[in-house]
Write a protein that holds these residues in place. Structure first.
Motif, PDB file in Angstrom:
ATOM      1  N   PHE A 143       0.824  -1.206   0.000  1.00 19.74           N
ATOM      2  CA  PHE A 143       0.000   0.000   0.000  1.00 19.74           C
ATOM      3  C   PHE A 143       0.860   1.259   0.000  1.00 19.74           C
ATOM      4  O   PHE A 143       1.887   1.321   0.682  1.00 19.74           O
ATOM      5  N   VAL A 144       0.408   2.254  -0.752  1.00 21.20           N
ATOM      6  CA  VAL A 144       0.925   3.614  -0.671  1.00 21.20           C
ATOM      7  C   VAL A 144      -0.263   4.474  -0.263  1.00 21.20           C
ATOM      8  O   VAL A 144      -1.203   4.657  -1.039  1.00 21.20           O
ATOM      9  N   SER A 145      -0.247   4.973   0.971  1.00 22.91           N
ATOM     10  CA  SER A 145      -1.391   5.722   1.496  1.00 22.91           C
ATOM     11  C   SER A 145      -1.017   7.190   1.639  1.00 22.91           C
ATOM     12  O   SER A 145      -0.070   7.539   2.342  1.00 22.91           O
ATOM     13  N   LEU A 146      -1.778   8.051   0.982  1.00 22.67           N
ATOM     14  CA  LEU A 146      -1.497   9.479   0.964  1.00 22.67           C
ATOM     15  C   LEU A 146      -2.624  10.249   1.649  1.00 22.67           C
ATOM     16  O   LEU A 146      -3.725   9.746   1.824  1.00 22.67           O
ATOM     17  N   GLY A 147      -2.332  11.503   2.009  1.00 19.50           N
ATOM     18  CA  GLY A 147      -3.374  12.366   2.532  1.00 19.50           C
ATOM     19  C   GLY A 147      -3.530  12.300   4.036  1.00 19.50           C
ATOM     20  O   GLY A 147      -2.590  12.016   4.774  1.00 19.50           O
TER      21      GLY A 147
END
Length: 210
Positions: free
Chosen positions: A6-10
């Motif tokens: 996973f790449v989780s942004l924000g």
């Protein structure tokens, strides 16, 4: 494709969505890896609130797409606010992405991750009329991505205020909140896991004051 990165942004609220997706995948037998470069399926959970966040999300998607051509990734899934806001543009401009799921479709992560399914043939459910109903609860599997001593609890979702300067209703839908008992139960469960600090988060409507 049993390894997922996973790449989780924000914001923290988006991170909770990533944790929920990871929880569903882990419960179904997938292995969650910390390095997306080692994953067979890569999920980029995007932010679409301000210009810099949009650009960061686009850059992350492009970087993840290179893992398909140069690395071990075989499937790329893009999720989150940017999808909810610009789905058609993303689909037209990024054919290398295998599936797009918006904030109202978090529960579909297993469906789009299954290599037996062709995500492009699946129907999608955009907010459109801003009547999203998705909201996780205390029984939803989660894999915490925060340090072991802290965790976020999302107590509500969306917003009913149609402010001209804000895009949250178009990305998160109308306001809905969890039951008090559900929140308390999740808090107790997290404490049992060793969490010492609980942070409540939500896109709450602004209060009117006189």
């Amino acid at each position: 494709m049993k390894t997922v990165g996973f790449v989780s942004l924000g914001c923290p609220k988006n991170l909770v969505d990533s944790e929920v997706m990871m929880g569903q995948l882990k419960a179904a037998g997938y292995e969650i890896v910390t390095d997306a470069a080692e994953a067979e399926t890569v999920v980029v959970n995007t932010c679409g609130f301000i210009e810099s966040a949009k650009q960061e999300s686009i850059d992350a998607i492009l970087e993840a797409s290179r893992l398909k051509t140069e690395g071990s990734a075989q499937r790329l899934i893009v999720a989150g606010c940017l999808v909810e806001r610009y789905r058609d543009d993303l689909k037209a401009g990024m054919p290398e992405v295998d599936a797009f799921i918006g904030t109202s479709e978090i529960g579909r992560i297993l469906e789009v991750s299954d290599p037996k399914n062709n995500p492009l043939d699946m129907p999608y459910y955009p907010l459109g009329n801003k009547t999203a109903t998705y909201l996780y609860d205390e029984n939803t599997p989660r894999v915490l991505a925060t340090p072991s001593y802290t965790a976020f609890i999302k107590i509500a979702e969306g917003c009913d205020r149609p402010c001209a300067f804000c895009s949250i209703p178009s990305m998160r839908g109308s306001f809905r909140s969890r039951r008090f008992g559900s929140i308390v139960k999740e808090a107790h469960d997290l404490v049992k896991q060793g969490v010492k600090e609980l942070v409540l988060v939500a896109q709450a409507p602004m209060l009117q004051t006189e």
